[in-house]
Each structure stands twice: as C-alpha cells, then as structure tokens.
Motif scaffolding. Sequence first.
Motif, PDB file in Angstrom:
ATOM      1  N   GLU A  25       4.930  18.657   3.130  1.00  0.00           N
ATOM      2  CA  GLU A  25       4.968  17.343   3.770  1.00  0.00           C
ATOM      3  C   GLU A  25       3.691  16.585   3.431  1.00  0.00           C
ATOM      4  OE1 GLU A  25       5.369  15.326   8.200  1.00  0.00           O
ATOM      5  OE2 GLU A  25       5.743  17.459   7.892  1.00  0.00           O
ATOM      6  N   PRO A  26       3.777  15.437   2.763  1.00  0.00           N
ATOM      7  CA  PRO A  26       2.576  14.680   2.407  1.00  0.00           C
ATOM      8  C   PRO A  26       1.983  13.981   3.625  1.00  0.00           C
ATOM      9  CG  PRO A  26       4.517  13.478   1.735  1.00  0.00           C
ATOM     10  CD  PRO A  26       5.001  14.801   2.267  1.00  0.00           C
ATOM     11  N   GLU A  27       0.749  13.559   3.473  1.00  0.00           N
ATOM     12  CA  GLU A  27       0.069  12.848   4.544  1.00  0.00           C
ATOM     13  C   GLU A  27       0.562  11.409   4.619  1.00  0.00           C
ATOM     14  OE1 GLU A  27      -4.045  13.086   3.751  1.00  0.00           O
ATOM     15  OE2 GLU A  27      -4.196  15.256   4.102  1.00  0.00           O
ATOM     16  N   THR A  28       0.473  10.854   5.817  1.00  0.00           N
ATOM     17  CA  THR A  28       0.840   9.461   6.005  1.00  0.00           C
ATOM     18  C   THR A  28      -0.172   8.557   5.312  1.00  0.00           C
ATOM     19  OG1 THR A  28       1.827   9.997   8.139  1.00  0.00           O
ATOM     20  CG2 THR A  28       1.330   7.671   7.707  1.00  0.00           C
ATOM     21  N   GLY A  29       0.336   7.587   4.555  1.00  0.00           N
ATOM     22  CA  GLY A  29      -0.534   6.731   3.773  1.00  0.00           C
ATOM     23  C   GLY A  29      -0.974   5.478   4.515  1.00  0.00           C
ATOM     24  N   ALA A  30      -1.813   4.706   3.806  1.00  0.00           N
ATOM     25  CA  ALA A  30      -2.376   3.493   4.412  1.00  0.00           C
ATOM     26  C   ALA A  30      -1.310   2.443   4.685  1.00  0.00           C
ATOM     27  CB  ALA A  30      -3.455   2.913   3.497  1.00  0.00           C
ATOM     28  N   GLY A  31      -0.214   2.461   3.902  1.00  0.00           N
ATOM     29  CA  GLY A  31       0.826   1.464   4.110  1.00  0.00           C
ATOM     30  C   GLY A  31       1.478   1.570   5.472  1.00  0.00           C
ATOM     31  N   LEU A  80       0.838  -1.193   0.000  1.00  0.00           N
ATOM     32  CA  LEU A  80       0.000   0.000   0.000  1.00  0.00           C
ATOM     33  C   LEU A  80       0.880   1.254   0.000  1.00  0.00           C
ATOM     34  CD1 LEU A  80      -2.716  -1.083   2.594  1.00  0.00           C
ATOM     35  CD2 LEU A  80      -2.740  -1.330   0.099  1.00  0.00           C
ATOM     36  N   ALA A  81       0.270   2.374  -0.372  1.00  0.00           N
ATOM     37  CA  ALA A  81       1.008   3.634  -0.495  1.00  0.00           C
ATOM     38  C   ALA A  81       1.516   4.091   0.868  1.00  0.00           C
ATOM     39  CB  ALA A  81       0.115   4.701  -1.114  1.00  0.00           C
ATOM     40  N   THR A  82       2.771   4.486   0.890  1.00  0.00           N
ATOM     41  CA  THR A  82       3.347   4.971   2.139  1.00  0.00           C
ATOM     42  C   THR A  82       2.824   6.355   2.491  1.00  0.00           C
ATOM     43  OG1 THR A  82       5.361   3.715   1.672  1.00  0.00           O
ATOM     44  CG2 THR A  82       5.521   5.444   3.332  1.00  0.00           C
TER      45      THR A  82
END
Length: 271
Positions: free
Chosen positions: A114-120, A26-28
């Motif tokens: 800063e991107p959001e934390t992903g489902a991974g 899953l996306a980090t």
Amino acid sequence: MNIRSLTRGDGVVIGAAVLLFIASFLATFGGDGDDIPNAWDNLGLLMSMYIAGIAGAALIVVARALPQPPKVVGLDLGQLGVALTIFAAWTSFWSIIDPLGAFDDLFSGLGGEEPETGAGLILGLIAALLLAAAAVATPLVPALKGALLPAPRPAAPQPYGAQPPAGYGYPGAQQASFGGQPQQPFPGQPQPGQPQPGQPAAAPAGDFSPFWFAVPVPRPLFPEDGSPTPIAELAPGTWYLAVEQRGPALVAQTQDGRRGVLQDTSGIQRG
C-alpha cells in the motif's frame, strides 16, 4: 455582475477553490517516478472531489455577484454551490481513508503493498474542507459577511435636484459677447436667478440634505406605496443616493433611477 457585492467569505471560497485546482495536479500517492498518478488519471475522483468543489465555488461567487440569480431545480445557485462543496469535502474525506479505492486496477500488481498518501489527496482534503466550511459559515458569521473589496469614495454629491454650475450652455448662465464682456439682458428680460412671471417661488430647503450611502449587507428596497414586495436589492460595495428621510427609514435612489424605501438603515456607511 457586481464584484463589489462579494464578501470576505466569498474570498475564502475562491482561495480554497484555487488550492483544490492546484491539488488536482499533485501526486495522489507518495513515491518517485513518472508513473505516480494524480487526480486527472481517474475521472471518478476528479469529478466527484476536485471538479465538484471548484464548480460549487463558481456557483456561489456567481450567485453573490448577480442581482437576481436564477434557480436550478428549485434551488438558488448559491444553495446548489454549497451542496457541491459539501459533496466534495465528503468525497475527499473517504478518499483519504481508502486512497486505493479509485486506483485498484493501477495497483493490482503491487502484491498487497500500500503506497503512502500523496500531496494531492492531503492538500485536496484541506482545500475541500476549507471550501465547504467557508460556504456554510459565510451567511452565519458576521466577520465573513463584510465586503471583500472596499467601496470607493464617491465624489461630493450635489443636493438632489440641484442645477449644474453656471457656465456656458447652462440655464441662468450669462452669455458672453464677442468682446468677452457679459451681454446685458434686453429691457424687460428676466435677470438670471429671478423667478419668471407667474412662477411660484422656490420652497425653502428642509433640514434633510441628500447624501450617498452604502449598505454593509444586501438589503431589500421596498416601494414607496408600502407594498411588501421589494423592487430592488441594495448590494454592498455600491453607493446609493438617499433623497428623503421618513422616520428611521430612507428613500433611496438606485443607479437606474428607481426609488424605494430602505427600512433597515443600521450600519450604513455615509459617503
């Protein structure tokens, strides 16, 4: 390997390892597009969090299923597996706190965004914490020590040392003649079931009757001569034959024919 020796805690470990494997794909980070990385885009994160946790779960399961697991650098496979699961949980915790630490080069051109934390990472953190908790708590929590697979019901056991049912080819069976009638013995020939001349009569059976049983947790089987060194370990989910009782202890026989004394008989399941 005996999979019936696995416990409920081992089942939780296996389930958490499967979740950890799914989380690695899953996306980090949150966002859309094909350029969003997952754990397989960073070898350090993949090995320290996902592979370490899955490898630890595999070592725990293998150590539980083997009768005598080997040791690595002085540690049992199960102990090494628990250490790997704790390391994976620790890595996942710091990956949530600093998600960009492993991808500085990839996001160096974002201008500080800063991107959001992903489902991974989120699912990976949950799976890693659950994996480490189950690995540590299984030897301590009685509810997790129970057998994962129920023991099969054994066939009705024959008394220890009993002969098979009478029939063609068995001792004491009547030999049929060509006409289908049982053949009478020759004069002077002993009748079936009668003692041979000079043979002592069979001793009357005692009050103890052999029975099948299973143990709730692994328990050692000690030699009959009283030696303190176990000769085998009885595993949950396997049926053993009790052939004699010595006070509160039982003399048990394993599948390979070894006999020994089971000193702790609390909680055994009779077949």
